[in-house]
Design an enzyme around this catalytic site. Structure first.
Site, PDB file in Angstrom:
ATOM      1  N   LYS A 214     -25.619  20.321 -52.580  1.00  0.00           N
ATOM      2  CA  LYS A 214     -26.454  19.865 -53.696  1.00  0.00           C
ATOM      3  C   LYS A 214     -27.085  18.525 -53.333  1.00  0.00           C
ATOM      4  CE  LYS A 214     -26.102  19.178 -58.748  1.00  0.00           C
ATOM      5  NZ  LYS A 214     -25.167  19.129 -59.894  1.00  0.00           N
TER       6      LYS A 214
ATOM      7  N   SER B 141     -26.528  21.836 -63.966  1.00  0.00           N
ATOM      8  CA  SER B 141     -27.508  21.216 -63.100  1.00  0.00           C
ATOM      9  C   SER B 141     -27.488  21.734 -61.661  1.00  0.00           C
ATOM     10  CB  SER B 141     -27.283  19.711 -63.081  1.00  0.00           C
ATOM     11  OG  SER B 141     -26.055  19.396 -62.454  1.00  0.00           O
TER      12      SER B 141
ATOM     13  N   SER C 171     -21.861  21.846 -64.938  1.00  0.00           N
ATOM     14  CA  SER C 171     -22.962  21.987 -63.985  1.00  0.00           C
ATOM     15  C   SER C 171     -22.692  22.875 -62.776  1.00  0.00           C
ATOM     16  CB  SER C 171     -23.417  20.606 -63.510  1.00  0.00           C
ATOM     17  OG  SER C 171     -24.238  20.025 -64.488  1.00  0.00           O
TER      18      SER C 171
END
Lengths: 469, 482
Positions: free
Chosen positions: B78, B153, B177
């Protein structure tokens, strides 16, 4: 008549090897931005790791001034924007500081007084801003250096007391070895809170003067600010609660910001750090490692070495001096004599050279004093030797040997020299005989000059007396 | 054979048996990344670095040298996790060109285990969002149906794993997330116990809630990943030195006498009927195989959302204050003084959602409001923790939906912030309590959208999640075959 009410916030950088929350070196005066890393430059994702040594040093400081050490204390974030604060928050303590309470005893004009402390907490220093004509530069080397903030209660009533308190704190911190306390390098800094009120009336509104970096600045800032506040009050004006800047050049204070535009620091516990938990055993371990402090040493010097209270106080004011005194005593066991020499000649030399340390080893100092004490050298040669070994720390015995500085104790030789001076100066002899005894000093001086100061002064005096008459 | 579609543990065996080299695999992977570009799952790739690592691993293998347990396997990170020499943008305009100067501990552990990092995943800006629509680099599409959001997210991470661009991706989970996007994309997402994985090098959103975890296509893959990631890190004081068990050993396909806690708050009126049906069906399977259910009451489950928005925003406001335009990142071009520099750089650099959270956070921390909001939220947090503690005295694991509904359409909720925030109602309480939880697929709705089931375990007991999850996975797989 207005009375001053003063509280001090003293910041002292701890001399740990590394910074408070990362492994970077804690070192003053290095090339800018050479001691920094992702943590102390506030890079995204970096996390603080507490330096245990900083906690130990802060506890040492707390114990040396009789604080109560909290077994549980918490780091909080003090949030504000400034270019010297890379994370835009300073890791500090608010609700649960490491040390609370405590006191410091001071003496001004022979009067003793206790200044109480509110707390001592641990925090990180900000970076250093360097202002140039083309802009402002940031040096991250100082960012994250461990700092203790020592907050006094508003017990201080004059500029003299404030300076005495600051000097005493400095002495204590130096004794326990947690800080260099060099005001010119910023490792000891001070904020002054001051208000005026009349006896029996409620406390007045205070102003704060930030970052005073010499004893003199503290003294002058307080004197000026008290006068300014008094004039305002006498004019019937109100004092505005504000932060003021003291200007060293003009000696005046200037308004920086008022309470209305004071920052809201939005303190909250730092979620990156776990609370500091220390055990009673750990605190006691630190307590037992504290050195003999000034008060204890002064008492010993008076009772065991027979020094006067005044001398003992002067000798113990700074640990380095007291240590030095004790070190010299090991080789020259004449406390009164060593004490007089240190308080007199050595202090004079330190002032003259503006040095903070005694730049002669204790061993060599003892050698000079022993030679002087035994009559091997005279006082003027001893002084001359002090000059020669200062900084160089050469062997004084060798200098005496090389330069032939031994005192002349040979009566016959001296008699011949003095007789020659008498013969050369019949006029002066006549004056003495006419009753002007002051002229005697002229002969002594001439005799010393003729022997480059090496003549035994006592012997010269006797001989001049004898030969002139 | 389509090697890219294998599970991580399967490709691991192929690489070990030298059926395929890492270099071949990595090349296939980059081909796939190019083919799936329209999903917008990745912000950047690191092909050169990846091929270098792949060749190194192949070389070691050919010489029969010892290699790590992830040797040669392509993995995605990420974009809020630092890797030295790569851009770490946090999907923000502010950090559009920010180059990391160091590598996060979690990534270093993967690299040390031989993993090949192939790219950095898209995400909601600074991990704030539940749909991956707040990214400065554009929305990410759900590979199951590209009209739908992948969740957020860690939307890029989930979308990439679901579309076979890598065998696993790291995500971060502050309020759901990892789990919510895993649920939306039909993959497995694990949020480990707070403190299980180091946060050093992970750009902080809310430090007391953030946790790194893997997104994978199977439960076993998740266990392998956590085995590598877990552990105390001297650079993160909040990381734990609790012993790390052998997670693979927990996978024993036996749920006899397993006590499954089900709180009445889990099955409320707002729960989508298809989601409810699939979760209930899965629980039935477990019960048929010897597990028992325990009825629970978690009265503070819903209020956790309010607690979350206070604590996470407060910490975020402080954490994001360092993005000031002074040291790195975006600096406004024209400014009159230092305050103007801060003001303009931040105004231009941050997106709307980030600004909303910063304002909310500063508000709850400000003098006069601190006790009413932040302090009260911290008190309620204690109550929530206690309720979970008590619940786990009666059961081994909790089962609930990951989200009340399957994925929604892109744009559907972007102007309804409250509806967006409510998406996280089942995931947020877990972060507030610091517990480990996993989202795994348990079926699809009539439109073919995946439905996620959430397994919640006591602190540091990820093992029971892997045990239960792998059983469910196998059982549901078996049903398909029938």
């Amino acid at each position: 008549m207005y009375k001053m009410v003063i509280g001090l916030e003293v910041h002292s950088e701890l001399k740990t090897k590394t910074k408070c929350f990362c492994g970077c070196k804690n070192e003053f005066g290095s090339i800018p931005n050479t001691h920094c890393c992702p943590v102390c430059t506030g890079m995204p994702g970096a996390l603080p790791v507490l330096n245990q040594k900083a906690v130990e040093y802060a506890i040492r400081a707390g114990l040396a001034v009789n604080c109560r050490i909290n077994e549980y204390s918490v780091f909080e974030r003090k949030n504000y924007f400034y270019p010297d604060l890379p994370k835009a928050y300073q890791i500090s303590q608010l609700e649960y500081p490491l040390c609370v309470g405590g006191e410091v005893e001071i003496e001004t004009n022979g009067v003793k007084k206790t200044i109480h402390l509110d707390r001592i907490h641990l925090e990180e220093d900000a970076c250093k801003l360097i202002h140039k004509d083309y802009g402002t530069l940031v040096d991250y080397n100082r960012g994250g250096v461990p700092l203790i903030e020592i907050v006094s209660k508003p017990d201080i009533a004059s500029a003299e007391e404030a300076v005495a308190y600051l000097k005493k704190l400095r002495s204590i911190l130096l004794y326990i070895g947690v800080s260099d306390c060099k005001m010119q390098e910023g490792s000891l800094r001070c904020d002054v809170n001051l208000s005026l009120h009349k006896e029996g009336e409620p406390l007045g509104t205070r102003t704060e003067m930030k970052n005073l970096n010499s004893f003199r600045a503290v003294q002058r800032a307080i004197e000026y600010e008290a006068k300014r506040q008094q004039e305002e009050l006498e004019k019937g004006n109100k004092i505005i609660q504000e932060t003021r800047r003291f200007d060293d050049v003009t000696g005046k204070t200037y308004s920086m910001r008022t309470k209305e535009d004071a920052q809201d620091y939005r303190y909250f516990p730092d979620p990156d750090l776990i609370p500091i938990e220390v055990t009673k055993e750990y605190i006691e371990e630190i307590r037992s490692s504290l050195p003999r402090m000034a008060k204890q040493r002064a008492e010993e010097y008076i009772s065991k070495l027979g020094l006067t209270e005044k001398d003992a106080m002067l000798l113990t004011e700074e640990r380095s001096v007291a240590d030095y005194f004790e070190e010299v005593l090991k080789d020259c066991n004449n406390p009164k004599f060593v004490c007089n020499w240190i308080l007199g000649e050595v202090f004079k030399k330190m002032n003259a050279t503006e040095s903070e340390d005694i730049k002669v080893s204790a061993k060599n100092m003892a050698k000079i004093l022993n030679m002087y004490n035994s009559g091997e050298i005279g006082q003027s040669v001893a002084r001359k030797l002090l000059d020669e070994v200062w900084d160089t720390d050469k062997d004084p015995a060798q200098i005496v040997e090389e330069q032939g500085l031994k005192q002349i104790n040979d009566e016959k030789g001296l008699e011949a020299i003095i007789q020659k001076i008498i013969d050369d100066n019949p006029k002066a002899v006549a004056e003495i005989k006419a009753g002007n005894q002051k002229i005697m000093a002229f002969f002594v001086g001439q005799a010393m000059k003729a022997t480059s100061g090496k003549a035994n002064p006592k012997m010269v005096n006797e001989l001049v007396n004898k030969l002139v008459k | 054979m389509d090697y890219l579609k294998l599970n991580l543990w399967e490709i691991k065996e192929k690489l070990e048996s030298k059926e395929i080299t890492s270099e071949e695999l990595v090349k296939l992977c980059f081909q796939r990344i190019k083919e799936t570009k329209e999903l917008n799952a990745l912000i950047s790739t690191c092909e050169e670095m990846a091929l270098k690592q792949a060749k190194l691993i192949d070389e070691k293998r050919s010489k029969n040298e010892k290699v790590g347990i992830l040797a040669g396997i392509p993995i995605i990170i990420k974009d809020n996790i630092n890797i030295e020499g790569t851009k770490t943008t946090c999907a923000s305009k502010f950090l559009e060109n920010y180059q990391s100067i160091y590598t996060a501990t979690c990534v270093q552990k993967l690299i040390d285990a031989g993993a090949v990092i192939v790219g950095k995943a898209n995400m909601d800006e600074f991990a704030m969002g539940s749909s991956n629509e707040t990214s400065y680099f554009g929305v990410v599409h759900n590979p199951v149906d590209t009209d739908y959001v992948p969740g957020g997210s860690s939307g890029g991470s989930a979308s990439a794993v679901a579309s076979y661009q890598g065998f696993s991706a790291l995500g971060t989970d502050t309020g759901g997330s990892i789990r919510e996007p895993a649920s939306f994309c039909g993959v497995v997402g694990l949020k480990p116990t707070y403190g299980r994985v180091s946060r050093y090098g992970v750009v902080a959103f809310a430090s007391s809630l953030d946790q790194v975890g893997p997104i994978t296509r199977s439960v076993k893959d998740s266990a392998i990943m956590l085995q590598v990631l877990a552990g105390r890190d001297e650079n993160d004081m909040t990381s734990s030195n609790t012993e790390i068990p052998n997670y693979l050993k927990a996978i024993d396909f036996d749920v006899k006498n397993l006590k499954i806690g089900i709180a009445k708050q889990f099955f409320n009126d707002q729960l989508n009927s298809e989601v409810k049906e699939k979760i209930s069906h899965t629980i039935d399977i477990l019960v048929k195989n010897g597990a028992q259910t325990v009825d629970l009451d978690l009265p503070s489950f819903a209020p956790a959302l309010s607690v979350y928005y206070i604590i996470s925003s407060a910490e975020a406001a402080s954490n994001l204050a360092r993005f000031d335009g002074v040291k790195y990142g975006r600096r406004a071009e024209k400014f009159s003084d230092i305050v103007d520099l801060y003001f303009k750089s931040r105004t231009q650099g941050f997106g709307k959602e980030v600004k909303r959270r910063i304002m909310l956070g500063n508000y709850v921390l400000s003098s006069g409001y601190f006790d009413a909001y932040y302090n009260k939220a911290k008190k309620v947090q204690k109550v929530i923790k206690k309720e979970f503690d008590d619940a786990f005295k009666k059961c081994d694991i909790l089962i609930c939906p990951t989200t009340a509904n399957p994925a929604f359409k892109i744009g559907e909720k972007s102007n309804d912030h409250l509806a967006m925030y409510l998406t996280d109602i089942f995931t947020v309480p877990i972060n507030i309590a610091g517990l480990p939880a996993m989202s795994m697929p348990c079926g699809k709705n009539k439109d073919g959208l995946p439905i996620g089931l959430q397994l919640v375990a006591p602190m540091f007991n990820e093992s029971v999640i892997f045990k239960t999850g792998s059983f469910i996975e196998k059982a549901l797989e078996g049903e398909k075959d029938v």
